[in-house]
Design a protein around this motif. Structure first.
Motif, mmCIF file in Angstrom:
data_model
loop_
_atom_site.group_PDB
_atom_site.id
_atom_site.type_symbol
_atom_site.label_atom_id
_atom_site.label_comp_id
_atom_site.label_asym_id
_atom_site.label_seq_id
_atom_site.Cartn_x
_atom_site.Cartn_y
_atom_site.Cartn_z
ATOM 1 N N ARG A 1 0.814 -1.217 0.000
ATOM 2 C CA ARG A 1 0.000 0.000 0.000
ATOM 3 C C ARG A 1 0.847 1.266 0.000
ATOM 4 O O ARG A 1 0.307 2.363 0.221
ATOM 5 N N LEU A 2 2.131 1.139 -0.262
ATOM 6 C CA LEU A 2 2.986 2.326 -0.321
ATOM 7 C C LEU A 2 2.942 2.959 -1.712
ATOM 8 O O LEU A 2 2.709 2.286 -2.717
ATOM 9 N N SER A 3 3.205 4.258 -1.760
ATOM 10 C CA SER A 3 3.220 4.977 -3.035
ATOM 11 C C SER A 3 4.485 4.641 -3.823
ATOM 12 O O SER A 3 5.444 4.074 -3.283
ATOM 13 N N THR A 4 4.494 5.022 -5.091
ATOM 14 C CA THR A 4 5.681 4.829 -5.940
ATOM 15 C C THR A 4 6.888 5.525 -5.328
ATOM 16 O O THR A 4 7.994 4.967 -5.298
ATOM 17 N N GLN A 5 6.699 6.741 -4.842
ATOM 18 C CA GLN A 5 7.802 7.501 -4.253
ATOM 19 C C GLN A 5 8.363 6.781 -3.029
ATOM 20 O O GLN A 5 9.580 6.690 -2.860
ATOM 21 N N GLU A 6 7.475 6.228 -2.196
ATOM 22 C CA GLU A 6 7.934 5.525 -0.994
ATOM 23 C C GLU A 6 8.659 4.224 -1.337
ATOM 24 O O GLU A 6 9.479 3.732 -0.552
ATOM 25 N N ARG A 7 8.379 3.680 -2.503
ATOM 26 C CA ARG A 7 9.044 2.437 -2.923
ATOM 27 C C ARG A 7 10.393 2.703 -3.596
ATOM 28 O O ARG A 7 11.142 1.766 -3.863
ATOM 29 N N ASN A 8 10.661 3.966 -3.930
ATOM 30 C CA ASN A 8 11.893 4.332 -4.657
ATOM 31 C C ASN A 8 12.014 3.552 -5.967
ATOM 32 O O ASN A 8 12.996 2.865 -6.226
ATOM 33 N N ILE A 9 10.979 3.691 -6.787
ATOM 34 C CA ILE A 9 10.908 3.023 -8.087
ATOM 35 C C ILE A 9 11.113 4.061 -9.191
ATOM 36 O O ILE A 9 10.601 5.171 -9.119
ATOM 37 N N ALA A 10 11.865 3.677 -10.213
ATOM 38 C CA ALA A 10 11.956 4.491 -11.425
ATOM 39 C C ALA A 10 11.224 3.746 -12.533
ATOM 40 O O ALA A 10 11.410 2.539 -12.693
ATOM 41 N N GLN A 11 10.385 4.447 -13.268
ATOM 42 C CA GLN A 11 9.616 3.789 -14.327
ATOM 43 C C GLN A 11 9.772 4.568 -15.628
ATOM 44 O O GLN A 11 9.628 5.791 -15.661
ATOM 45 N N VAL A 12 10.069 3.835 -16.705
ATOM 46 C CA VAL A 12 10.212 4.405 -18.043
ATOM 47 C C VAL A 12 9.024 3.919 -18.864
ATOM 48 O O VAL A 12 8.812 2.709 -19.008
ATOM 49 N N PHE A 13 8.251 4.872 -19.404
ATOM 50 C CA PHE A 13 7.007 4.529 -20.082
ATOM 51 C C PHE A 13 7.198 4.413 -21.597
ATOM 52 O O PHE A 13 8.261 4.723 -22.142
ATOM 53 N N GLN A 14 6.137 3.976 -22.264
ATOM 54 C CA GLN A 14 6.155 3.781 -23.711
ATOM 55 C C GLN A 14 6.489 5.078 -24.443
ATOM 56 O O GLN A 14 7.264 5.081 -25.398
ATOM 57 N N PHE A 15 5.902 6.172 -23.983
ATOM 58 C CA PHE A 15 6.184 7.475 -24.583
ATOM 59 C C PHE A 15 7.024 8.282 -23.605
ATOM 60 O O PHE A 15 6.707 8.340 -22.409
ATOM 61 N N PRO A 16 8.121 8.883 -24.085
ATOM 62 C CA PRO A 16 9.044 9.592 -23.181
ATOM 63 C C PRO A 16 8.335 10.663 -22.360
ATOM 64 O O PRO A 16 7.562 11.461 -22.894
ATOM 65 N N VAL A 17 8.575 10.653 -21.058
ATOM 66 C CA VAL A 17 8.016 11.660 -20.151
ATOM 67 C C VAL A 17 9.178 12.556 -19.721
ATOM 68 O O VAL A 17 9.967 12.200 -18.853
ATOM 69 N N ILE A 18 9.272 13.730 -20.353
ATOM 70 C CA ILE A 18 10.374 14.644 -20.058
ATOM 71 C C ILE A 18 9.839 16.072 -20.003
ATOM 72 O O ILE A 18 8.690 16.336 -20.363
ATOM 73 N N TYR A 19 10.698 16.975 -19.552
ATOM 74 C CA TYR A 19 10.341 18.398 -19.486
ATOM 75 C C TYR A 19 10.962 19.090 -20.688
ATOM 76 O O TYR A 19 12.170 19.344 -20.739
ATOM 77 N N ASP A 20 10.134 19.395 -21.702
ATOM 78 C CA ASP A 20 10.618 19.933 -22.968
ATOM 79 C C ASP A 20 11.353 21.258 -22.819
ATOM 80 O O ASP A 20 12.266 21.569 -23.591
ATOM 81 N N THR A 21 10.929 22.089 -21.843
ATOM 82 C CA THR A 21 11.524 23.426 -21.716
ATOM 83 C C THR A 21 12.843 23.412 -20.959
ATOM 84 O O THR A 21 13.550 24.409 -20.907
ATOM 85 N N MET A 22 13.179 22.270 -20.352
ATOM 86 C CA MET A 22 14.448 22.145 -19.628
ATOM 87 C C MET A 22 15.534 21.611 -20.548
ATOM 88 O O MET A 22 15.262 20.948 -21.551
ATOM 89 N N THR A 23 16.778 21.866 -20.180
ATOM 90 C CA THR A 23 17.890 21.245 -20.883
ATOM 91 C C THR A 23 17.966 19.766 -20.500
ATOM 92 O O THR A 23 17.343 19.322 -19.526
ATOM 93 N N VAL A 24 18.754 19.024 -21.272
ATOM 94 C CA VAL A 24 18.969 17.616 -20.939
ATOM 95 C C VAL A 24 19.561 17.498 -19.534
ATOM 96 O O VAL A 24 19.140 16.664 -18.729
ATOM 97 N N TYR A 25 20.539 18.360 -19.229
ATOM 98 C CA TYR A 25 21.179 18.350 -17.914
ATOM 99 C C TYR A 25 20.137 18.554 -16.812
ATOM 100 O O TYR A 25 20.100 17.804 -15.829
#
Length: 359
Positions: free
Chosen positions: A75-99
């Protein structure tokens, strides 16, 4: 990284499930070893993404328990589990640099800036984006954006597992091969626990040390690529793995002999305690086409470059055989089955053969 125990988990999207068909996951009980590379493989709707989302915490299961290193995280959240998930479509911040995309999850956790810089630069080198560090993410290609999604998981030192949900769907075929190779290298180098969902057998077999084949809400086999190919535990695995898949023919079995119509096929052993509808399964790679054996009628020959796929009919049943690219199809073709490739199934499940004695 973590050892992940999926303890008798069932899940339904319905409020009051009453029967097996109401469950997207009928019952899954499996342990993902710490540092292992796993693929969840199966067709659309088989339950693989449901299972992945339960592991990540995006879904809470209807029944059962999820443990990370023995700790109940059901019953813990994703954040509490310390999980990283990569989805089918890239989830990124377009206005930020890669760094800054890579730095964001660290800064969110109040990591000191010097450590942020060290980790981001290390990760940029791992995913081969060092030269793009100061570019805005908006103008990057699909594969570069997916690398950023991957990098956001790799940059954190506290992740228990990195989960991938069909991450290469939008990537062109050549870059798929490149990214798969890079993922494999990263796993070997750093030992992350990785679980990778896909319906593509090539992706699964080239990425994972162990492939978890799912069908109709259940796990039907877990094994190495070689085990899935040579000894499919279920007819679905034989059909789904391989191109073309395994040949299946209904037979009657008496001791070391299987009968298909008028043909008697010698088996490498007698089935042990088998009941139900019997089938003989053999991969096209183990069907020998020549001038000896059982007469067949050839309907089509596909030249696929390094070999030919011969489609024929045996006792009214379709059967495929693999020929070398320079081999010819005889005028009066006949086939034999290599005993090493013969499997017997009862009600779709593989049965062991007693190899003692003879016919």
């Amino acid at each position: 990284m973590a050892l992940i125990e999926v303890n008798h988990i069932r899940h339904s999207y319905l409020p009051n499930p009453a029967k097996d068909s109401d469950f997207a996951l009928k019952e899954v009980h499996h342990t993902f070893e710490d540092g292992g590379a796993y693929a969840l493989l199966g067709p659309s709707g088989c339950g693989k993404t449901t299972l992945l989302n339960i592991i990540s915490g995006l879904l809470y299961p209807s029944h059962g328990q999820l443990l990370f290193d023995g700790r109940d995280v059901t019953r813990l959240s994703t954040q509490e589990r310390n999980i990283a998930q990569v989805f089918q479509f890239p989830v990124i911040y377009d206005t930020m640099t890669v760094y800054d995309n890579l730095a964001f999850p660290l800064r969110n956790r109040s990591v000191p800036e010097a450590e942020v810089d060290r980790k981001v630069r290390e990760t940029l080198e791992m995913i081969d984006l060092t030269d793009w560090a100061n570019r805005k993410a908006r103008g990057l290609t699909a594969d570069q954006k997916q690398k950023i999604s991957l990098g956001r998981g790799l940059v954190r030192s506290d992740v228990n597992a990195i989960l991938f949900d069909e991450p290469l769907t939008v990537i062109d075929p050549h870059m798929k091969w490149v990214l798969r190779s890079q993922l494999k290298q990263l796993h070997r180098r750093f030992g992350y626990t990785m679980v990778y969902v896909t319906h593509d057998q090539t992706e699964a077999l080239t990425f994972a040390d162990n492939v978890v084949v799912m069908y109709d809400g259940e796990i039907v086999q877990i094994g190495t690529p070689a085990e899935l190919f040579e000894r499919p535990r279920h007819t679905f695995v034989g059909y789904f793995i391989g191109s073309p898949g395994m040949n299946f023919m209904p037979v009657s079995v008496d001791g070391h002999t299987a009968r298909l119509g008028e043909q008697a096929i010698e088996l490498p052993g007698a089935p042990k305690e088998a009941t139900g509808a019997m089938e003989l399964g053999i991969r096209p790679e183990y069907v020998r086409l020549g001038r000896d054996g059982m007469a067949v009628s050839v309907s089509k020959v596909e030249d696929v470059g390094r070999h030919k796929v011969v489609h024929a009919t045996l006792e009214g049943r379709d059967i495929a055989a693999i020929l070398g690219e320079d081999d010819e199809v005889p005028a009066e073709p006949r086939i034999r089955f290599d005993p090493a490739g013969i499997n017997i199934y009862a009600d779709s499940w593989r049965v062991d053969l007693d190899r003692s004695g003879g016919a």
